[in-house]
Write an enzyme that holds these catalytic residues in place. Sequence first.
Site, short mmCIF file in Angstrom:
data_model
loop_
_atom_site.label_atom_id
_atom_site.label_comp_id
_atom_site.label_asym_id
_atom_site.label_seq_id
_atom_site.Cartn_x
_atom_site.Cartn_y
_atom_site.Cartn_z
N SER A 142 39.26 13.81 74.35
CA SER A 142 39.70 14.07 72.98
C SER A 142 41.06 13.41 72.76
O SER A 142 41.80 13.14 73.71
CB SER A 142 39.82 15.58 72.75
OG SER A 142 40.54 15.88 71.57
N TYR A 165 41.83 23.94 75.49
CA TYR A 165 41.20 22.67 75.12
C TYR A 165 42.10 21.49 75.49
O TYR A 165 41.65 20.52 76.10
CB TYR A 165 40.91 22.66 73.62
CG TYR A 165 40.19 21.44 73.11
CD1 TYR A 165 38.80 21.40 73.07
CD2 TYR A 165 40.89 20.33 72.64
CE1 TYR A 165 38.12 20.30 72.58
CE2 TYR A 165 40.22 19.22 72.15
CZ TYR A 165 38.85 19.20 72.13
OH TYR A 165 38.19 18.10 71.65
#
Length: 253
Positions: A142, A165
């Site tokens: 990401s 995350y």
Amino acid sequence: MLKGKRILVAGAGGLLGCKLCADVLSAGALVVAADINLAAMDERLQQHGIASDDARVARVSLDLSDSSSVEQFFCSLTDLDGAVNCTYPRNKRYGAKFQDVTLADFNENVSLHLGSSFLFMQQCAKYFISNQRPFSLVNISSIYGVVAPKFEIYENTPMTMPVEYAAIKSALLHLSKYVASFMSDSRFRSNCVSPGGIKDGQPEEFLQNYRSYCLGKGMLDISDVVGSIIFLLSDHARYINGQNIVIDDGFIL
């Protein structure tokens, strides 16, 4: 681009995985579609035009947190040319704001996502060692594995960027490089794709805030991401190894 190849897509029932399966088929490959929930995966695949009886797709129930099942699954595979890990495992309390995350939840979520990703990479490497067949592994990281979150875009929304995350996605980048370096064989490739935000019903205020940091589009559609994955799976990328492709419409500039 993938004619004659056989590609494993883990997390094939997810937002990215089901679209990737359809595009991998369109690129000429056969697909092994794996997910923890076969019924939900089949429904999502049908939404992308993949019939339940499509002979080009092998459907497999797979829990990447179950090491013995994963090891047995990889031992059963034949003629595999590549794999993509689109899974996104997390517990029910995932997504809390930083100050509200407990150590137990942090550890569990890192173990679920990063731990299962390690197992997946390890088993892909072992598969290659046993079969000596050129193999392309694509991991999904990401933009928030590359840069720190821009927390201001979450203002006036119920959303946040989970600390787990960010930790997981940054670790995935290095783990992918680690595997490429450890294997030290150009026939085995380990690369990452790092998308920006992907549209999935987010509040309009968030979409506007996010777009202000981009060069035009803002949040991405799934179709904006899969092309880079297919490229990395293909022979056009045969000497690209240990790299990360960022797809973000300029968000991290």
